[in-house]
Write a protein that holds these residues in place. Sequence first.
Motif, short mmCIF file in Angstrom:
data_model
loop_
_atom_site.label_atom_id
_atom_site.label_comp_id
_atom_site.label_asym_id
_atom_site.label_seq_id
_atom_site.Cartn_x
_atom_site.Cartn_y
_atom_site.Cartn_z
N GLY A 1 7.46 1.68 18.41
CA GLY A 1 8.60 2.48 18.09
C GLY A 1 7.88 3.19 17.02
N LYS A 2 8.29 3.70 16.18
CA LYS A 2 7.94 4.38 14.64
C LYS A 2 6.82 3.57 13.28
N THR A 3 6.53 2.30 14.48
CA THR A 3 6.17 1.54 12.92
C THR A 3 4.90 0.24 13.68
N LEU A 4 4.64 0.65 12.94
CA LEU A 4 2.96 -0.04 12.84
C LEU A 4 2.73 -1.35 12.58
N ASN A 5 2.17 -2.23 13.42
CA ASN A 5 2.62 -3.95 13.12
C ASN A 5 1.15 -4.29 13.36
N VAL A 6 0.64 -4.79 11.98
CA VAL A 6 -0.45 -6.08 11.87
C VAL A 6 0.29 -7.27 11.98
N TYR B 1 -2.90 -14.96 14.11
CA TYR B 1 -2.89 -14.32 13.66
C TYR B 1 -0.93 -13.81 13.03
N PRO B 2 -1.31 -15.42 12.19
CA PRO B 2 -0.18 -15.75 12.05
C PRO B 2 0.71 -14.91 10.33
N MET B 3 0.24 -13.83 10.15
CA MET B 3 0.88 -12.99 9.32
C MET B 3 0.72 -11.88 9.81
N ARG B 4 2.05 -11.47 9.89
CA ARG B 4 2.86 -9.45 10.47
C ARG B 4 3.45 -8.75 9.17
N LEU B 5 3.12 -7.59 9.26
CA LEU B 5 3.10 -6.92 7.92
C LEU B 5 3.22 -5.57 9.28
N LYS B 6 4.49 -5.07 8.36
CA LYS B 6 5.12 -3.79 8.91
C LYS B 6 4.56 -2.78 8.18
N ALA B 7 4.22 -1.32 8.97
CA ALA B 7 3.48 -0.54 8.10
C ALA B 7 4.38 0.92 8.94
N LYS B 8 5.24 1.23 7.81
CA LYS B 8 6.88 2.78 7.56
C LYS B 8 6.12 3.66 6.56
N SER B 9 5.03 3.44 5.78
CA SER B 9 5.10 3.76 4.36
C SER B 9 2.94 3.86 3.88
N ASP B 10 2.77 4.34 3.17
CA ASP B 10 1.89 5.12 2.76
C ASP B 10 1.74 3.58 1.89
N ARG B 11 2.54 3.50 0.92
CA ARG B 11 2.51 2.23 0.28
C ARG B 11 2.20 0.98 1.08
N GLN B 12 3.06 1.03 1.97
CA GLN B 12 2.46 -0.29 2.73
C GLN B 12 1.03 -0.69 4.00
N VAL B 13 0.95 0.82 4.14
CA VAL B 13 -0.83 0.58 4.89
C VAL B 13 -1.65 0.50 4.00
N GLU B 14 -1.67 0.91 2.38
CA GLU B 14 -2.85 0.50 1.02
C GLU B 14 -2.74 -1.24 1.31
N ALA B 15 -1.10 -1.55 1.00
CA ALA B 15 -1.16 -3.36 1.05
C ALA B 15 -2.02 -3.55 2.18
N ILE B 16 -1.89 -3.19 3.13
CA ILE B 16 -2.50 -3.85 4.60
C ILE B 16 -3.61 -3.64 4.33
N LYS B 17 -4.10 -2.98 4.28
CA LYS B 17 -5.80 -2.41 3.63
C LYS B 17 -6.47 -3.37 2.32
N GLU B 18 -6.34 -3.52 1.87
CA GLU B 18 -6.04 -4.81 0.99
C GLU B 18 -6.63 -5.98 1.19
N LEU B 19 -5.29 -6.21 1.85
CA LEU B 19 -5.06 -7.61 2.33
C LEU B 19 -6.73 -7.85 3.47
N ILE B 20 -6.86 -6.31 4.38
CA ILE B 20 -7.40 -6.64 5.44
C ILE B 20 -9.37 -6.97 3.92
N SER B 21 -9.64 -5.75 3.41
CA SER B 21 -10.51 -5.84 2.73
C SER B 21 -10.38 -7.37 2.00
#
Length: 91
Positions: free
Chosen positions: A26-31, A59-79
Motif C-alpha cells: 500500500g502506502k507503507t514501506l516495510n523493512v 530478517y526477524p525485525m520488521r519496521l514500518k515507515a510512513k514518516s520521515d522520523r521512522q525512515v531516520e530510525a531505519i537508517k540508524e539501525l541499518i548503519s
Amino acid sequence: IRVIEGKYSITYKLKNNPIAKILIKGKTLNVYLALNPSEYDNSKYNFVDVSSVKKYANYPMRLKAKSDRQVEAIKELISKLLKNLFNVMPP
C-alpha cells in the motif's frame, strides 16, 4: 552488497550475510532487518518480531515507515547492522 530482486521484495546481502528485505504494501514501506529484536526491547524503535514466520526467519525485525522520523530510525539501525558486520568480517 548483493541485491536480489524478487517479485514482491528486494533483498540485500553482504557476502551471504542477510542485511535487509524491503517491501512496499500500500502506502507503507516495510523493512525487515537481520537484527535480534530482543536486543531492542524497551528502546525508541517501534518494531514487530516476525521471527516465527518462516519467510522472515533471517530478517526477524520488521519496521514500518510512513514518516520521515521512522525512515531516520531505519537508517540508524541499518548503519548499526553494517558496522557490526564489517567489524566481525575479516578483510
